[in-house]
Design an enzyme around this catalytic site. Sequence first.
Site, PDB file in Angstrom:
ATOM      1  N   TYR A 123      20.569  69.270 191.017  1.00 47.67           N
ATOM      2  CA  TYR A 123      22.023  69.270 191.160  1.00 47.67           C
ATOM      3  C   TYR A 123      22.860  69.163 189.887  1.00 47.67           C
ATOM      4  CZ  TYR A 123      21.706  69.505 196.257  1.00 47.67           C
ATOM      5  OH  TYR A 123      21.471  69.910 197.545  1.00 47.67           O
ATOM      6  N   LYS A 194       7.481  67.328 197.921  1.00 51.07           N
ATOM      7  CA  LYS A 194       6.725  68.552 198.185  1.00 51.07           C
ATOM      8  C   LYS A 194       5.663  68.630 197.093  1.00 51.07           C
ATOM      9  CE  LYS A 194       6.105  72.381 200.505  1.00 51.07           C
ATOM     10  NZ  LYS A 194       5.586  72.381 201.883  1.00 51.07           N
ATOM     11  N   ASP A 227       8.912  69.362 204.541  1.00 44.56           N
ATOM     12  CA  ASP A 227       8.990  70.217 205.739  1.00 44.56           C
ATOM     13  C   ASP A 227       8.503  69.451 206.970  1.00 44.56           C
ATOM     14  OD1 ASP A 227       6.630  70.246 204.303  1.00 44.56           O
ATOM     15  OD2 ASP A 227       6.131  72.335 204.710  1.00 44.56           O
ATOM     16  N   ASP A 251      19.769  65.425 200.353  1.00 42.78           N
ATOM     17  CA  ASP A 251      21.023  66.048 200.793  1.00 42.78           C
ATOM     18  C   ASP A 251      20.792  66.783 202.116  1.00 42.78           C
ATOM     19  OD1 ASP A 251      23.628  66.887 200.689  1.00 42.78           O
ATOM     20  OD2 ASP A 251      23.279  68.494 199.249  1.00 42.78           O
ATOM     21  N   ASP A 255      21.954  65.566 206.196  1.00 45.56           N
ATOM     22  CA  ASP A 255      22.829  66.350 207.092  1.00 45.56           C
ATOM     23  C   ASP A 255      22.129  66.554 208.437  1.00 45.56           C
ATOM     24  OD1 ASP A 255      24.809  66.720 205.124  1.00 45.56           O
ATOM     25  OD2 ASP A 255      25.204  68.764 205.806  1.00 45.56           O
TER      26      ASP A 255
HETATM   27  P1  ATP Z   1      29.940  70.318 201.327  1.00 50.13           P
HETATM   28  O1  ATP Z   1      29.151  71.465 200.819  1.00 50.13           O
HETATM   29  O2  ATP Z   1      31.123  69.959 200.513  1.00 50.13           O
HETATM   30  O3  ATP Z   1      29.086  69.150 201.737  1.00 50.13           O
HETATM   31  P2  ATP Z   1      30.013  71.787 203.760  1.00 50.13           P
HETATM   32  O4  ATP Z   1      30.484  73.161 203.476  1.00 50.13           O
HETATM   33  O5  ATP Z   1      28.560  71.526 203.946  1.00 50.13           O
HETATM   34  O6  ATP Z   1      30.602  70.791 202.683  1.00 50.13           O
HETATM   35  P3  ATP Z   1      31.572  70.311 205.596  1.00 50.13           P
HETATM   36  O7  ATP Z   1      32.857  70.356 204.888  1.00 50.13           O
HETATM   37  O8  ATP Z   1      30.864  69.028 205.603  1.00 50.13           O
HETATM   38  O9  ATP Z   1      30.651  71.438 205.080  1.00 50.13           O
HETATM   39  O10 ATP Z   1      31.765  70.812 207.096  1.00 50.13           O
HETATM   40  C1  ATP Z   1      30.706  71.340 207.899  1.00 50.13           C
HETATM   41  C2  ATP Z   1      31.201  71.467 209.336  1.00 50.13           C
HETATM   42  O11 ATP Z   1      31.346  70.166 209.916  1.00 50.13           O
HETATM   43  C3  ATP Z   1      32.553  72.150 209.442  1.00 50.13           C
HETATM   44  O12 ATP Z   1      32.595  72.985 210.572  1.00 50.13           O
HETATM   45  C4  ATP Z   1      33.510  70.991 209.608  1.00 50.13           C
HETATM   46  O13 ATP Z   1      34.662  71.308 210.344  1.00 50.13           O
HETATM   47  C5  ATP Z   1      32.674  69.945 210.331  1.00 50.13           C
HETATM   48  N1  ATP Z   1      33.102  68.598 209.920  1.00 50.13           N
HETATM   49  C6  ATP Z   1      32.807  68.023 208.737  1.00 50.13           C
HETATM   50  N2  ATP Z   1      33.390  66.822 208.661  1.00 50.13           N
HETATM   51  C7  ATP Z   1      34.065  66.626 209.810  1.00 50.13           C
HETATM   52  C8  ATP Z   1      34.883  65.563 210.305  1.00 50.13           C
HETATM   53  N3  ATP Z   1      35.123  64.446 209.601  1.00 50.13           N
HETATM   54  N4  ATP Z   1      35.440  65.719 211.530  1.00 50.13           N
HETATM   55  C9  ATP Z   1      35.219  66.823 212.245  1.00 50.13           C
HETATM   56  N5  ATP Z   1      34.460  67.861 211.840  1.00 50.13           N
HETATM   57  C10 ATP Z   1      33.883  67.763 210.624  1.00 50.13           C
END
Ligand code: ATP
Length: 356
Positions: A123, A194, A227, A251, A255
């Site tokens: 990163y 990995k 994995d 990361d 998620d």
């Molecule tokens: P980053 O790369 O900055 O981590 P990302 O592109 O992975 O961001 P997010 O901004 O985390 O994505 O959003 C991913 C999805 O989850 C989107 O559809 C967003 O609307 C939804 N989401 C994220 N946070 C929330 C929240 N606090 N409330 C509702 N929906 C959310």
Amino acid sequence: MVKKIVALGGDGIGPEVVDAAVQVLESMGLDIEIQKPLCGEVAIKRFGTPFPKEAMELTNESDAILFGATEQASVFILAYLRWGLDTYANLRPIKYYEGVPTPIKDPEGIDFLIVRENSEGLYPGREGDLSLLAEKLPDYRDRLGKSFADYGPGKFAIRVFTNKGCQRIAKFACEKARERKAKGFPGKVTCVTKSNVLRESCGLFQKTCEEVIKNYPELKYEHFYVDDMARRIIRFPKDMDVIVTSNMFGDILSDLAAELMGGLGMAPSACIGDKYAYFEPVHGSAPDIAGKGIANPTASILSSVLMLDYLGMKDKAEELENAVKAVYKEGKVLTPDMGGKAKTTDFTRAVIEKLK
Ligand code: ATP
């Protein structure tokens, strides 16, 4: 002594969810003083920089930082918090709260902690043209015997693991497992790499964890490849206690694991270093819902719980977590990501009500 907090909303839904957390904290009458300097897109428009001097000075003087999210133009703020302040341990608790909709059949009792190395790996973004490596390292050969020149035009990204970086994150994870064990958790560290493919870098990470855990005879230890771990997190979430892994794996796995607790709107995090700490939701700036007033502020509020705990206000942290729990248990005020119609402000008010 009054603790100094700086709230940096950033971009997208960042300011919306950080404002919610600040309102909740302010309603609690704590010994804290919260400063809210301009940063992110608004600061770019006004001062030509996402992180003006005032915001940086307040950050440097703070006891803790509450952060929202940034878009690409303001990514300097995140880089400063992460690398400038050397907040190397990213803690991402995955904890299920009763009443929260999740795709998992029997989520009650899911409660584990992902410890992600936050400063190394891929990163920091050491990228460039393959031609540069071909020129600088003409004698280097990969496992197949190829030189960089053999690949032709393309790009590289370098993944760096240092002895120090591996040692400090392994120790951090063991300390967390020890703390959790004292609260009745199993006392287990699961290292994720990995190393079967990335024998040098992941090999160092794994070997270091295995060395460090020897200083903690009361803890159990296991290792899985990333994995396999992705599958295990979904299949056996209640077998997890403390997971320690490198930057990118952490990361991605966090998620994924956030879905177990209801999704990104729920998942908090803490980034801790030796001198500084910042607290932010796992989610990003969510541009698709920014400005609509429907962002779920739970992840930001739960990040404040982690912040209060870090600041030594353990009773207050528990009080706030219980208020969030109570709102979900009742299930009347849910934001759209949770299948409800509540606005960010409705949810915030509901938490404040529970604190009274
Ligand atoms: P980053 O790369 O900055 O981590 P990302 O592109 O992975 O961001 P997010 O901004 O985390 O994505 O959003 C991913 C999805 O989850 C989107 O559809 C967003 O609307 C939804 N989401 C994220 N946070 C929330 C929240 N606090 N409330 C509702 N929906 C959310």
